[in-house]
Design a protein around this motif. Structure first.
Motif, PDB file in Angstrom:
ATOM      1  N   CYS A   3      83.110  30.304  31.260  1.00  0.00           N
ATOM      2  CA  CYS A   3      84.236  29.377  31.121  1.00  0.00           C
ATOM      3  C   CYS A   3      84.285  28.450  32.336  1.00  0.00           C
ATOM      4  O   CYS A   3      83.852  28.815  33.424  1.00  0.00           O
ATOM      5  CB  CYS A   3      85.566  30.119  31.002  1.00  0.00           C
ATOM      6  SG  CYS A   3      85.797  31.009  29.458  1.00  0.00           S
TER       7      CYS A   3
ATOM      8  N   SER B 155      83.066  22.954  19.506  1.00  0.00           N
ATOM      9  CA  SER B 155      83.358  23.288  18.109  1.00  0.00           C
ATOM     10  C   SER B 155      82.085  23.373  17.280  1.00  0.00           C
ATOM     11  O   SER B 155      81.995  24.149  16.327  1.00  0.00           O
ATOM     12  CB  SER B 155      84.323  22.252  17.518  1.00  0.00           C
ATOM     13  OG  SER B 155      83.778  20.947  17.614  1.00  0.00           O
TER      14      SER B 155
ATOM     15  N   LYS C  43      80.474  26.699  17.951  1.00  0.00           N
ATOM     16  CA  LYS C  43      81.317  27.731  17.368  1.00  0.00           C
ATOM     17  C   LYS C  43      81.093  27.837  15.867  1.00  0.00           C
ATOM     18  O   LYS C  43      81.006  28.932  15.313  1.00  0.00           O
ATOM     19  CB  LYS C  43      82.783  27.418  17.665  1.00  0.00           C
ATOM     20  CG  LYS C  43      83.784  28.382  17.053  1.00  0.00           C
ATOM     21  CD  LYS C  43      85.204  27.978  17.430  1.00  0.00           C
ATOM     22  CE  LYS C  43      86.229  28.883  16.765  1.00  0.00           C
ATOM     23  NZ  LYS C  43      87.606  28.484  17.124  1.00  0.00           N
TER      24      LYS C  43
ATOM     25  N   SER D 221      79.800  31.186  13.367  1.00  0.00           N
ATOM     26  CA  SER D 221      80.860  31.798  12.573  1.00  0.00           C
ATOM     27  C   SER D 221      80.279  32.561  11.395  1.00  0.00           C
ATOM     28  O   SER D 221      79.350  32.099  10.726  1.00  0.00           O
ATOM     29  CB  SER D 221      81.830  30.724  12.070  1.00  0.00           C
ATOM     30  OG  SER D 221      82.800  31.288  11.223  1.00  0.00           O
TER      31      SER D 221
ATOM     32  N   GLN E 190      93.164  35.364  17.992  1.00  0.00           N
ATOM     33  CA  GLN E 190      92.259  35.359  19.131  1.00  0.00           C
ATOM     34  C   GLN E 190      91.084  34.413  18.864  1.00  0.00           C
ATOM     35  O   GLN E 190      90.784  34.072  17.726  1.00  0.00           O
ATOM     36  CB  GLN E 190      91.730  36.779  19.400  1.00  0.00           C
ATOM     37  CG  GLN E 190      92.803  37.852  19.442  1.00  0.00           C
ATOM     38  CD  GLN E 190      93.906  37.546  20.427  1.00  0.00           C
ATOM     39  OE1 GLN E 190      93.642  37.060  21.527  1.00  0.00           O
ATOM     40  NE2 GLN E 190      95.147  37.837  20.049  1.00  0.00           N
ATOM     41  N   GLU E 191      90.414  34.032  19.946  1.00  0.00           N
ATOM     42  CA  GLU E 191      89.242  33.181  19.829  1.00  0.00           C
ATOM     43  C   GLU E 191      88.052  34.022  19.357  1.00  0.00           C
ATOM     44  O   GLU E 191      87.611  34.945  20.048  1.00  0.00           O
ATOM     45  CB  GLU E 191      88.920  32.534  21.182  1.00  0.00           C
ATOM     46  CG  GLU E 191      87.615  31.791  21.243  1.00  0.00           C
ATOM     47  CD  GLU E 191      87.477  30.757  20.136  1.00  0.00           C
ATOM     48  OE1 GLU E 191      86.489  30.838  19.387  1.00  0.00           O
ATOM     49  OE2 GLU E 191      88.369  29.889  20.008  1.00  0.00           O
TER      50      GLU E 191
END
Length: 333
Positions: free
Chosen positions: A18, A51, A54, A58, A70-71
């Motif tokens: 992060c 994004s 991500k 998925s 939650q992430e």
């Protein structure tokens, strides 16, 4: 399905995952640069992934109620580190930290640059010293207490404001009774509290070469010159006349350099420590001291390399000489 059992696990990800990016100076107005104000809600969100990345990872499964808030990428990362399924994670508490290793610095490598020197340095010195201490003929009970939440007030179940310290002394007093039972337990506990002494060892502020005016003229601790006793008339620190004398005498009797002194300027605010908290909640005598450093609470702090040894030497001297010095004091009140 409700699990039949649960367990707590520690996780540490030793790689940068992060980042909290700052705004480029080119996008700030002159007024914004001068003010340099950060909104904790709007400006401190860390970037974990894009994004696009991500969406590529998925799996499309519908998450459970708690999991839905939650992430997903973070949950998968935690599950991978712990070698469990995502569904096995019931909750978590995580903190961001600087992953860069500590480094020596200065022309002669006399400085230590690192994150979280305040207060991991004191924790390291204390644990190393008690581990090396010879307990063969020790009559006192030596304790190193490392509390949580010091930077957010210490009022928590595992903070210095909890009953933990007092309960520990009470249980030790009970366990060390000759018969282990009977009357007199409270008297023994009270006597143990009266004979106890707390070193509240947070880091101290070394004089800053660029902001020397922030220090009181007669109290300007220097890095690599040893630990600092911290005093404050408003009781922001736990040091008083007796406790300050005891530690100075410990250093003198051990042949150590004189302990440095710090008193904040009258026109400056003063931070506080767990010293007054523990002293007020338990009745134990306490003193605030610590090794000097610069850039406290910065992502990269600095302290003197020699002060690690100086701090350990003072702790070792405290374990060795304190009881004899304390017993020799004559009190008229």
């Amino acid at each position: 399905m409700i699990p039949l059992f649960s367990s707590q696990r520690l996780v540490r990800i030793d790689r940068p995952v992060c980042r909290v990016p700052t705004l480029a100076i080119h996008l700030e107005t002159a007024k914004e640069r001068e003010a340099f104000k950060v909104n904790k809600e709007d400006h401190l969100s860390p970037i974990l992934t894009t994004s696009v990345a991500k969406s590529l990872t998925s799996d499309g499964d519908a998450p459970a109620d708690w999991e839905a808030h939650q992430e997903p990428v973070l949950l998968k990362m935690l599950a991978s580190e712990l070698d469990v399924d995502v569904a096995a994670i019931a909750d978590f508490e995580l903190s961001l930290f600087d992953t860069h290793m500590a480094a020596f610095g200065g022309a002669f490598e006399e400085f230590l640059y690192s994150s979280r020197i305040d207060n991991l340095a004191s924790c390291f010195m204390a644990t190393e010293t008690i581990a090396e201490h010879d307990l063969a003929e020790e009559e006192d009970v030596l304790v190193v207490a490392l509390f949580d939440h010091e930077e957010v007030g210490s009022t928590s179940q595992t903070g210095a404001g909890s009953p933990m310290m007092g309960e520990a002394v009470r249980r030790l007093s009970s366990a060390l009774r000759a018969d282990g039972e009977g009357e007199g337990g409270e008297d023994l506990y009270a006597a143990a509290v009266r004979r106890s002494f707390v070193l509240s060892v947070d880091m101290a502020h070394a004089i800053h070469p660029n902001y020397a005016s922030k220090h009181e003229r007669a109290h300007a601790p220097k890095m690599n010159a040893g630990p600092v006793i911290k005093s404050n008339a408003s009781q922001r620190y736990a040091t008083n006349g007796e406790t300050g004398f005891l530690i100075r005498e410990v250093a003198r009797r051990a042949g150590l350099p004189p302990v440095q002194e710090f008193v904040v300027r009258n026109d400056c605010p003063c931070g506080s420590t767990i010293g007054p908290i523990i002293s007020a909640t338990t009745g134990m005598r306490a003193i605030d001291l610590g090794c000097p450093q610069l850039s406290m609470h910065s992502i990269r702090e600095v302290m003197g390399v020699n002060d690690v040894s100086h701090g350990k030497d003072l702790f070792a001297a405290f374990f060795k000489h304190f009881r004899a010095i304390d017993d020799s004091l004559e009190r008229t009140f």
